[in-house]
Design an enzyme around this catalytic site. Structure first.
Site: not given
Ligand code: DAT
Ligand code: MG
Length: 149
Positions: A11, A51, A114, A117, A128
């Site tokens: 990222k 997303y 984080n 991805h 994707e």
């Molecule tokens: P992942 O990346 O583990 O698949 P996800 O699909 O639930 O997680 O969410 C996509 C991204 O969105 C994640 O990498 C970081 C951000 N994100 C997720 N939950 C969040 C939150 N509660 N607050 C802020 N950013 C968040």
């Molecule tokens: Mg995800």
């Protein structure tokens, strides 16, 4: 375990922190084969599509802003059980839960930043990969006798 392909992305921020090599090393060291790779800047429409499942979440706007804010490295990785194994190598979404030793556990202080991805299911991986790569941009090279992946 069947050979799978999954989508991953380093990222925004990873290039400016100069940790691209370290992160790719960790993926290679595990045994994934890189079969697609590109340095790119994600447009807002592509970020919104990528997303889309989070469109109604309170953090969606920030997520799209962030993911389109700087260069990323998009990759397709191949290996046995690649989708689940990559998720496990990356660690939990919430940095508070990301164990030391995982990529997120070792490199991230904030959930919204984080670092990496990884597709979360076979359907997500297929979707994707199709969003980010044309079929001719994926180059399978695994030797049939390669025991590592
Ligand atoms: P992942 O990346 O583990 O698949 P996800 O699909 O639930 O997680 O969410 C996509 C991204 O969105 C994640 O990498 C970081 C951000 N994100 C997720 N939950 C969040 C939150 N509660 N607050 C802020 N950013 C968040
Ligand atoms: Mg995800």
């Amino acid at each position: 375990m069947a050979k799978e392909r999954t989508f991953t992305m380093l990222k925004p921020g990873v290039l400016s922190r100069r940790i691209v090599g370290e992160l790719i090393s960790r993926l290679e060291r595990k045994g994934f084969a890189i079969v697609g790779a590109k340095l790119m800047r994600i447009s807002r429409p592509l970020a919104e599509k990528h997303y889309a499942e989070h469109a109604d979440k309170p953090f969606f706007g920030e997520l799209v802003d962030y993911i389109s804010s700087g260069p990323v490295i998009a990759m397709v990785l191949e290996g046995d059980g690649a989708i689940a194994r990559l998720r496990s190598l990356c660690g939990s979404t919430r940095v508070e839960d990301a164990a030391p030793g995982t990529i997120r556990g070792d490199y991230a202080m904030h959930t919204g930043l984080n670092v990496i991805h990884a597709s979360d299911s076979p359907a997500s991986a297929e979707r994707e990969i199709g969003l980010f790569f044309r079929p001719d941009e994926i180059v399978g090279w695994k030797d049939g006798n390669d025991p590592w992946i």
